[in-house]
Design a protein around this motif. Structure first.
Motif, mmCIF file in Angstrom:
data_model
loop_
_atom_site.group_PDB
_atom_site.id
_atom_site.type_symbol
_atom_site.label_atom_id
_atom_site.label_comp_id
_atom_site.label_asym_id
_atom_site.label_seq_id
_atom_site.Cartn_x
_atom_site.Cartn_y
_atom_site.Cartn_z
ATOM 1 N N GLU A 191 0.847 -1.188 0.000
ATOM 2 C CA GLU A 191 0.000 0.000 0.000
ATOM 3 C C GLU A 191 0.887 1.245 0.000
ATOM 4 O O GLU A 191 2.106 1.151 -0.137
ATOM 5 N N LYS A 192 0.265 2.399 0.215
ATOM 6 C CA LYS A 192 1.025 3.658 0.108
ATOM 7 C C LYS A 192 2.212 3.727 1.062
ATOM 8 O O LYS A 192 3.226 4.353 0.769
ATOM 9 N N ASN A 193 2.069 3.096 2.222
ATOM 10 C CA ASN A 193 3.162 3.139 3.194
ATOM 11 C C ASN A 193 4.227 2.073 2.902
ATOM 12 O O ASN A 193 5.072 1.786 3.737
ATOM 13 N N LEU A 194 4.141 1.484 1.745
ATOM 14 C CA LEU A 194 5.082 0.462 1.260
ATOM 15 C C LEU A 194 4.935 -0.875 1.982
ATOM 16 O O LEU A 194 5.787 -1.751 1.858
ATOM 17 N N VAL A 195 3.878 -1.041 2.758
ATOM 18 C CA VAL A 195 3.664 -2.289 3.495
ATOM 19 C C VAL A 195 2.504 -3.054 2.869
ATOM 20 O O VAL A 195 1.421 -2.492 2.688
ATOM 21 N N PRO A 196 2.705 -4.330 2.520
ATOM 22 C CA PRO A 196 1.578 -5.104 1.991
ATOM 23 C C PRO A 196 0.626 -5.513 3.112
ATOM 24 O O PRO A 196 1.085 -5.823 4.208
ATOM 25 N N PRO A 197 -0.679 -5.508 2.863
ATOM 26 C CA PRO A 197 -1.609 -5.980 3.888
ATOM 27 C C PRO A 197 -1.342 -7.448 4.205
ATOM 28 O O PRO A 197 -0.878 -8.196 3.341
ATOM 29 N N PHE A 198 -1.633 -7.816 5.439
ATOM 30 C CA PHE A 198 -1.301 -9.172 5.893
ATOM 31 C C PHE A 198 -2.526 -10.075 5.880
ATOM 32 O O PHE A 198 -3.642 -9.656 6.142
ATOM 33 N N LEU A 199 -2.281 -11.315 5.556
ATOM 34 C CA LEU A 199 -3.275 -12.380 5.738
ATOM 35 C C LEU A 199 -2.521 -13.608 6.219
ATOM 36 O O LEU A 199 -1.454 -13.915 5.688
ATOM 37 N N PRO A 200 -3.048 -14.296 7.194
ATOM 38 C CA PRO A 200 -2.304 -15.458 7.698
ATOM 39 C C PRO A 200 -2.404 -16.670 6.783
ATOM 40 O O PRO A 200 -3.420 -16.874 6.112
ATOM 41 N N LEU A 201 -1.362 -17.447 6.779
ATOM 42 C CA LEU A 201 -1.407 -18.763 6.141
ATOM 43 C C LEU A 201 -2.526 -19.565 6.797
ATOM 44 O O LEU A 201 -2.699 -19.482 8.013
ATOM 45 N N GLY A 202 -3.246 -20.316 5.995
ATOM 46 C CA GLY A 202 -4.292 -21.162 6.555
ATOM 47 C C GLY A 202 -5.651 -20.498 6.579
ATOM 48 O O GLY A 202 -6.637 -21.132 6.938
ATOM 49 N N ASN A 203 -5.713 -19.194 6.181
ATOM 50 C CA ASN A 203 -7.030 -18.548 6.170
ATOM 51 C C ASN A 203 -7.882 -19.140 5.059
ATOM 52 O O ASN A 203 -7.369 -19.685 4.078
#
Lengths: 421, 373
Positions: free
Chosen positions: B207-219
């Protein structure tokens, strides 16, 4: 059966490579066990097999060489959910590097399946031997051809406590075996024997995999099948605050000191130096002072010297070193040996020591008292601190008495003896 | 009205572990090593999950697994163990997995002296991500900051999906001290935001702050691909495509760009002073005492205590530029932070107070501050 867990794309392996057979059989076995796509997490290692991630439609997790089993162990313990299927893929090179992780995962019985792609050499780096390369099996590093038996990962995993362990030669369909492994609770491992078409076949023309396996003494069988209970991560709820459970010390006494006093008490291990120093520190806090305390002792805490640096101050303490101390208290020969250089360097200040000790030459004021004989070696440290407080009046001795009474061991010591000066 | 005091006799290991748990860290994985043993011991009774790992590499691998499924793992170690974790920390950095590694410094090289403090590992931290990327490193210096800023370190790690090192030392973690815990402010548990859209999740699309949104493995919503090899936004291994290289470079820039809001320092600016004393960690305490004594004898000196060490906040350079003489005090042989800030070699107006094997005392600092250049 059509592909479900694999993308509809060509697998990225060399023609004739057993890795393709393994990928296809994983798909079939997962189908047989009716897993959903997103309930499966494939964890891959470094090596040719590790490039298979992009072909799986499941979650994928790709890490370091030799560590996929440890990484998958973290996923398994993190999810701690029997509905999820965690599969760690690893080659014989990776298993050589990370054998500890396989032993450990089997030992903990983490809920996961490891599939060892054993083609008896490091394929991705050019065909070098691993600990799984049998004697007589040529690699590209011929003068390093092993003279010893191979790692038998099936025996090792079984001994370590795995639920299910089996070895098989790669073939078109060994999905029933994989499906069984997937279905078991806890740690399962399947070692799949292959020959690398790029290096193994070329270096060993005409050699049959079946014969190599037999000559290496590797049995093709199920070694363990006990479906034992798997590791479960237990979340402790409402553990007590580490701060709220600490005893509050109320400043009910007053000290008249106007500047910091830095002191060292040195004695012998087992003679209560640290507990006495703590007791003294609490008394100082109860007298409205700020306190820091450090312990110094050899790594073998039960023998030799034991020493504590204490600073008490009416003001905030920043620097906690005691290079320029005011008082050194020594209660035993071991304590003296430890602190003799501090005594020599002491400028001014006071040394309080047991009567039995011969001090090095010093210009400091020396006070000797028969601590050990009057109360015993075990009580000498505590007694010396009572003596020092009474002598120096740095804070009321009542604070020390009160602090002493709060200790569990206080009933075992006659306080009147501590107050004989 | 003065707030009622609550004095306890404690240590910063206890304060740090409590702050970690209250800020939302839930998993402690470790193995025993001096002088991180108090942290290990407190964590074993306080963390919701405590796991004793068989070795240092396993520690980091397990932590990475836990982090990838949405937990906030912590470990505590010292150089001998940390050295073995470096490849795995690079892995977690590349994978963008939040976690806290507490590095309790002791005297090196190698096993050195386990029970002697030191500040000898900062240069290692500055260069340990292969490629020259920056790894966030904090080093606090008093109990109140070990409390409040430990929580900020957790926040930085989780918000920006990066391993974070809390650098400290034996003296800071094992010295017992009187502390008014009534002065510790409330810590809020971090709230994590996961990717919630129905569109396909692209695990490394920032995203704009250079950080990708997180999603956990196994979701159960979206496929997640996490990898430590050079990869594109979809988490597919690529050799050196522009997209993949830009993704790797982003790891550095996201930390540099976002550190401004997490730049913690104490700047005690004395008007009219031309000398700036800079320090951090355990030596900051000696520096503080030196400044009190210098001022008591009429000397003018300013003090900068750095708590966010890496990436170096720009404000430090802005502050340093105002002084003609800068003295940097730290307990290592060669002046590691001095070299990070100002490079190697000598430079007029910049000097260090250094020691090896014993704490730097205020008098050594005073001597250097008063030395005429």
């Amino acid at each position: 059966m059509s592909k479900i867990f694999l993308e509809n794309m060509e697998l990225p392996f060399c023609k004739g490579c057993g890795h393709s057979l393994i990928a296809n059989n994983i798909d079939l076995a997962l189908q047989k066990n009716n897993y959903s796509l997103l309930d499966v997490i494939i964890v891959t290692d470094i090596g040719c097999h590790g490039i298979v991630d992009k072909c799986f439609r499941t979650h994928t997790f790709h890490g370091l060489h030799g560590r996929s089993v440890a990484l998958a162990s973290g996923v398994s313990a993190g999810l701690s959910n029997p509905e999820k299927k965690i599969i760690a893929l690893i080659g014989d090179g990776g298993a050589t590097i990370g054998m500890q992780h396989i032993i450990d995962a089997a030992h903990n019985n983490f809920d996961m399946t490891v599939i060892v792609h054993n083609n008896m050499l490091y394929g991705m780096t050019g065909g070098q031997p691993s600990e799984f390369t049998p004697p007589g099996f040529n690699t590209t590093i011929n003068d390093q051809s092993p003279k010893h038996k191979v790692y038998d990962v099936c025996q090792i995993a079984s001994s370590a406590g795995a639920s299910f362990v089996s070895r098989v030669i790669a073939s078109n369909d060994f999905s029933d075996l994989l499906a069984t492994a997937f279905s078991r609770k806890g740690f399962s491992l399947v070692e799949v024997m292959e020959i690398c078409p790029s290096y193994g076949v070329k270096a060993n023309p005409g050699m049959k995999l079946k014969n190599v396996v037999a000559d290496a003494g590797l049995e093709l069988k199920t070694f363990t099948d006990n479906n034992s209970e798997s590791f479960e991560t237990v979340y402790k709820k409402d553990t007590a605050s580490l701060i709220d459970n600490q005893k509050e010390i109320q400043a009910v006494y007053k000290s008249s000191i106007t500047r910091p006093v830095k002191m060292v008490i040195s004695g012998s291990a087992g003679e209560g130096v640290q507990t006495s120093a703590e007791l003294f520190a609490r008394a100082a806090i109860a007298s409205g002072l700020n306190v820091t305390k450090k312990g110094n002792y050899p790594v073998t805490v039960g023998v030799g010297f034991s020493s504590s640096d204490i600073i008490i101050s009416p003001d905030e303490i920043f620097y906690t070193g005691t290079s320029d101390v005011d008082v050194i208290i020594v209660t035993s020969q071991e304590g003296l040996d430890y602190s003799s250089s501090s005594i020599k360097n002491l400028k001014g200040g006071t040394i309080i020591c047991d009567s039995s000790l011969s001090l090095p030459e010093t210009s400091s004021k020396i006070i000797k008292h028969d601590f050990r004989n009057k109360i015993s070696g075990k009580g000498a440290s505590l007694y010396s601190l009572f003596y020092y407080v009474n002598y120096s009046k740095i804070f009321p001795i009542e604070a020390l008495i009160e602090s002493f009474k709060g200790e569990k061991y206080s009933s075992k010591i006659d306080i009147s003896k501590l107050l004989e000066f | 009205m003065e707030q009622e005091k609550k004095i306890i006799f404690t240590d910063n290991s206890r304060i740090t572990v409590e702050a970690l748990v209250q800020s939302g860290a839930d998993i402690f994985i470790g193995y025993p090593i001096t002088p991180a043993n108090l942290l290990y011991s407190y964590a074993s009774v306080r963390f919701p999950v405590f796991m004793a790992a068989p070795d240092e590499i396993t520690t980091l691998q397990w932590m990475s697994g836990f982090s990838a499924v949405g937990k906030i793992p912590v470990t505590a170690t010292s150089f001998p163990g940390f050295a073995l974790m470096i490849e795995s920390i690079n892995m977690a950095y590349m994978m963008e997995l939040p976690m806290i590694i507490i590095l309790v410094q002791r005297l090196g090289p190698a096993t050195g002296t386990a029970t002697t403090g030191a500040q000898g590992d900062l240069a290692l931290l500055n260069g340990m991500i292969s490629g020259g990327m920056t790894l966030p490193v904090f080093n606090f210096y008093n109990s109140f900051d070990y409390w409040a800023l430990t929580a900020k370190a957790v926040e930085f790690s989780v918000m920006h999906r990066t391993p974070v090192v809390i650098l400290t030392s034996k003296e800071e973690m094992m010295t017992k001290l009187s502390l008014d815990v009534a002065r510790l402010k409330n810590i809020s548990k971090i709230e994590r935001n996961y990717y919630e859209k129905s569109e396909t999740y692209v695990p490394y699309r920032a995203e704009k702050n250079l950080v990708p949104p997180f999603l956990p493995l196994g979701n159960k919503m979206h496929q997640v691909r996490i990898t430590s090899s050079t990869h594109n936004q979809r988490g597919i291994i690529q050799n050196s495509t522009a997209e993949a290289l830009n993704n790797s470079k982003r790891l550095h820039y996201k930390n540099v760009r976002n550190i401004a809001d997490f730049s913690f320092y104490d700047f005690d600016d004395e008007p009219g002073s031309t000398t700036l004393l800079v320090s951090y960690g355990v030596t900051a305490l000696a520096a503080k005492e030196a400044v009190i004594n210098l001022r008591a004898s009429g000397e003018k000196v300013s003090l900068l205590i750095a708590q966010t060490l890496l990436p170096v906040p720009q404000i430090y350079y802005d502050i340093c530029s105002r002084y003609s003489k800068i003295v940097i005090a730290e307990e290592n042989l060669t002046g590691q932070y001095r070299q990070i800030l100002f490079g190697g070699g000598s430079r007029t107006g910049i000097s260090g107070v250094n020691d090896f094997g014993s704490m730097i005392n205020p008098n050594s600092i005073i001597k250097e501050v008063l030395r005429h250049v």
